[in-house]
Structures are given as structure tokens and as C-alpha cells.
Design an enzyme around this catalytic site. Structure first.
Site, PDB file in Angstrom:
ATOM      1  N   GLU A  31       0.859  -1.195   0.000  1.00  0.00           N
ATOM      2  CA  GLU A  31       0.000   0.000   0.000  1.00  0.00           C
ATOM      3  C   GLU A  31       0.893   1.243   0.000  1.00  0.00           C
ATOM      4  O   GLU A  31       1.897   1.282   0.712  1.00  0.00           O
ATOM      5  CB  GLU A  31      -0.879  -0.035   1.262  1.00  0.00           C
ATOM      6  CG  GLU A  31      -2.223   0.590   1.098  1.00  0.00           C
ATOM      7  CD  GLU A  31      -3.113  -0.144   0.094  1.00  0.00           C
ATOM      8  OE1 GLU A  31      -3.201   0.337  -1.052  1.00  0.00           O
ATOM      9  OE2 GLU A  31      -3.718  -1.173   0.452  1.00  0.00           O
ATOM     10  N   ASP A 168      -5.358  -0.975 -10.534  1.00  0.00           N
ATOM     11  CA  ASP A 168      -6.736  -1.464 -10.590  1.00  0.00           C
ATOM     12  C   ASP A 168      -7.041  -2.093 -11.941  1.00  0.00           C
ATOM     13  O   ASP A 168      -7.595  -3.191 -12.026  1.00  0.00           O
ATOM     14  CB  ASP A 168      -7.722  -0.327 -10.332  1.00  0.00           C
ATOM     15  CG  ASP A 168      -7.533   0.277  -8.956  1.00  0.00           C
ATOM     16  OD1 ASP A 168      -6.747  -0.259  -8.170  1.00  0.00           O
ATOM     17  OD2 ASP A 168      -8.197   1.302  -8.676  1.00  0.00           O
TER      18      ASP A 168
END
Ligand code: ADP
Ligand code: MG
Length: 381
Positions: A31, A168
Site C-alpha cells: 500500500e 486497478d
């Protein structure tokens, strides 16, 4: 979902088309590493978009959204995007395909989905990659999956005002059942790792909060990372991104940079290593270690990178208290979901406790999403 779509398709357009699907995604670990040239580790999930398409012999796109219950038509030679935000994704995918030399003939489409919107599971990437894949297939363009992912990303940039990275759309285009994909955000090299956590489940707990800090804090975090990388680069000229630096090299510049920048960098360098450690653990089928590393990531995001919030820390502490295998905030932070790796027998007690205790403390219920790692963009037979 398929029956509803094909009935609507018949009513609106007559006949039938070809079915295509794609998926939302989770990121198991990695992350705030993307803009630091590090690794992310996403996988496609069993929630996505399903669309029926057929060429219509015109230069028009006629598309119906089941979930929004709305019909939109646009011409392929029109410069102006439709005003409906959902249709802008499809318009953008058409334009970006044409920009890359692909052919886009007019088509009819009906679609529906089950990725919760705006929950951090990337319903928008599912939508883009479904249409990018379908248009590519129907027109025989032969555009590869990487370029399809870039078509989705460019759609977000140029038609939806979202300056996102590639993760994504990449996950949505490359996703495979039972596999997570480690993507190197600097070189774009990627590798599949097995993810078949028998005896465990993946569950997201959505805090349903979004604190306003998100975008200003994001820019500040990026700046801190660049500062730290610049300081390290003076001693180690090959350091292009923070992810290139070793922990020791950060230590060398500790006194030269603000404490805050140091802590941010400490998180990032640790996180890049944790992704590698999770991959090793998965190759051994060691899900307990995977879970422990997820907790370490949460600690880093909360205490060093400081992008967590009260609600997410609460959910994380609850998971720890209940002996959930792994838990961490997923996504940029300041709200959204925690992702949890939970043993089968603990699943129901954990979900029940999360819902009741969170509701009692914060006055609204969290949402629960079960996810299974599944296939990304594809044609259905
Ligand atoms: P997310 O984090 O889920 O990607 P975004 O705001 O980026 O959130 O994208 C959500 C948008 O994508 C919706 O507002 C809508 O325009 C479009 N979208 C996603 N799924 C659907 C769907 N099933 N039907 C219609 N539009 C959808
Ligand atoms: Mg999105």
C-alpha cells in the site's frame, strides 16, 4: 444477472449478443508503494461487471445500465462525452481504443454489476476492462492485455478526472482464479503467486467513512517520500524511487531529513520488503505468516505513514483481539475497508462482533463483503 441482462437486451435491441465480464479487485499487501516504484499485490475478485454486446452496423453506441436503470446513446465520431458519469467510462474506452489505432464499430450493450460502488474495490476498473476487452474482441483489434489496462487507466485520467495508477486496471485485466499478481510499479514486470487459502476466508469490513483529509494528506505523503529519496540519492545515485533504497541507506540520512519524512520512508521501505515476504510465505502455503505481515502493514500505515483513522484502527484492534489471522486497512486510507484473512471457524463470530461493536461505537453499521480471488476480463462462452 445474466437472465436479466439478456431479457433487457432482447427487449431493447432484439436478438442476442456476446457476453463479456470483468472483475473488481483487492490488494492483499503493498500500500502506498505504487508511486514509490515498489510492488503492489492485487487480485481480481468474484464481484464484477457482466455485459452483453453486439455490433449494430452503425457508428453509434447504444447502451443500457441495469443498475442505474438508464439508457445512453452516443456517436463514435462525437468529441463530447455523455453527461452521465457511468457512460463516460464506456465513451472513454471507445476513444482511447481509437487513439491506439484500434477499430471501434457501433454496438449495442446492456450491462450490470455487483461490485459495491466507491468501496475501494474498483468497480470503475471492472467497468472499463469489461468494455475494453469486449470492444477489442468484437473488432478483432488484437490489443494485448497490458494495453487494455492502459486504455482503462487513460479513461479515468482523460474522461473521469481520476489520476489513478495502473494497479486497478491491471488487476482487472490480468486477474486469474486462485492467483494474486505481484506487480513491480517501476518496471511493470509482474508475476503470479498462488492464493488458495483453504480453511481461511477473505472478508472486507467497510467502515463506510471517508475522511476529508485524504487528498491533501496524499500529496504530503508523496512529497515526504520524494524528500527522503532525494536525500538518499546523494549517497546512492542509483536510487530513482524510494523503493530502490535499503533500510540502512535511510538510516544514513536520518539527521538530514525531518522526522516525519523519515517515518514515512521507513514505512515504504518496510512495505516493499513485506510484499516480497508475503510472496515467499504464499509459495510455502504459510498463511499465518501472511496474516502477521498484514498486521505489520496496518501498524505502519497507522503509526508511521499515518493514513489510518479511528474507525479502521478500531476494526484492526478487534481483529487482533479475536485472533483473526491477518487484518489491515486497504487502499489509500482515512476510511474505506479493512481486509481480513480469517479462519473459517472464526468467520461468523468475527463478522458478528465487527458489526455489533462497530455500530455501537460509531452509530452506523459497517458493510461486509466476502471475496474470493477469481478471473479478470474474459469472454463468456
Ligand atoms: P470505485 O472505487 O468503486 O471504482 P469509482 O468512483 O471510481 O469507485 O467508480 C464508481 C463509478 O463507476 C460509478 O459512479 C459508476 O459511474 C461506475 N460504475 C461502476 N459499477 C457500475 C455499475 N454496475 N453500473 C453502472 N455504473 C457503474
Ligand atoms: Mg474507481
Amino acid at each position: 444477472m445474466k437472465t436479466v441482462i439478456s431479457e433487457k437486451f432482447k427487449t431493447l435491441f432484439g436478438g442476442e449478443g456476446q457476453f463479456y465480464a470483468s472483475a473488481g479487485r483487492i490488494n492483499l499487501i503493498g500500500e502506498h508503494t505504487d508511486y514509490n516504484g515498489g510492488y503492489v499485490f492485487p487480485g481480481a475478485i468474484d464481484k464484477g461487471i457482466l455485459a452483453e454486446l453486439a455490433l449494430n452496423g452503425s457508428d453509434k453506441v447504444c447502451v443500457f445500465s441495469i443498475d442505474i436503470d438508464e439508457y445512453v446513446e452516443f456517436g463514435l465520431n462525437e468529441e463530447n462525452a455523455p453527461s452521465q458519469s457511468w457512460a463516460r467510462y464506456i465513451f472513454g474506452v471507445c476513444r482511447e481504443t481509437i487513439k491506439r489505432g484500434g477499430k471501434v464499430a457501433g454496438f449495442n450493450a446492456v450491462f450490470a454489476g455487483d461490485v459495491p460502488l466507491g468501496a475501494g474495490l474498483s468497480s470503475s476498473a471492472a467497468l472499463e476492462s469489461t468494455f475494453a476487452f469486449a470492444i477489442n474482441d468484437l473488432n478483432g483489434n488484437g490489443i494485448d492485455r497490458f494495453e487494455l489496462a492502459k486504455i482503462g487507466q487513460a479513461t479515468e485520467h482523460n474522461y473521469c478526472g481520476v489520476k489513478c495508477g495502473i494497479m486497478d486496471q491491471f488487476a482487472s485485466c490480468f486477474g486469474k482464479k486462485g492467483s494474486l499478481i505481484r506487480l513491480n510499479c517501476k518496471t511493470l514486470e509482474y508475476k503470479y503467486f498462488p492464493f488458495n487459502p483453504e480453511g481461511y476466508r477473505l472478508v472486507l469490513v467497510d467502515s463506510c467513512v471517508k475522511h476529508e483529509l485524504a487528498s491533501s494528506a496524499y500529496n504530503k505523503r508523496r512529497q515526504s517520500c520524494e524528500n527522503a529519496a532525494a536525500a538518499i540519492r546523494k549517497n546512492h545515485p542509483d536510487v530513482e524511487f524510494l523503493s530502490d533504497a535499503k533500510r540502512l541507506w535511510l538510516e544514513e540520512v536520518r539527521s538530514e531529513i525531518p522526522q516525519e519524512d523519515f517515518l514515512r520512508a521507513e514505512y515504504v521501505i518496510g512495505e516493499v520488503q513485506r510484499v516480497l515476504d508475503v510472496c515467499d510465505a504464499l509459495e510455502r502455503g504459510d498463511y499465518e505468516t501472511v496474516g502477521e505481515l498484514m498486521y505489520q502493514t496496518h501498524f505502519g500505515l497507522s503509526r508511521l505513514y499515518e493514513v489510518s483513522c479511528e474507525e479502521l484502527d478500531f476494526l484492526n484492534r478487534l481483529a487482533r483481539k479475536m485472533d483473526v489471522t491477518g487484518s489491515r486497512v486497504m487502499g489509500g486510507g482515512f476510511g474505506g475497508c479493512t481486509i481480513n484473512l480469517v479462519k473459517d471457524e472464526l468467520y461468523q463470530p468475527f463478522v458478528d462482533a465487527a458489526v455489533s461493536q462497530f455500530t455501537e461505537k460509531f452509530g452506523h453499521a459497517p458493510k461486509i463483503y466476502d471475496v474470493v480471488i477469481s478471473d479478470g476480463a474474459r469472454k463468456l462462452q
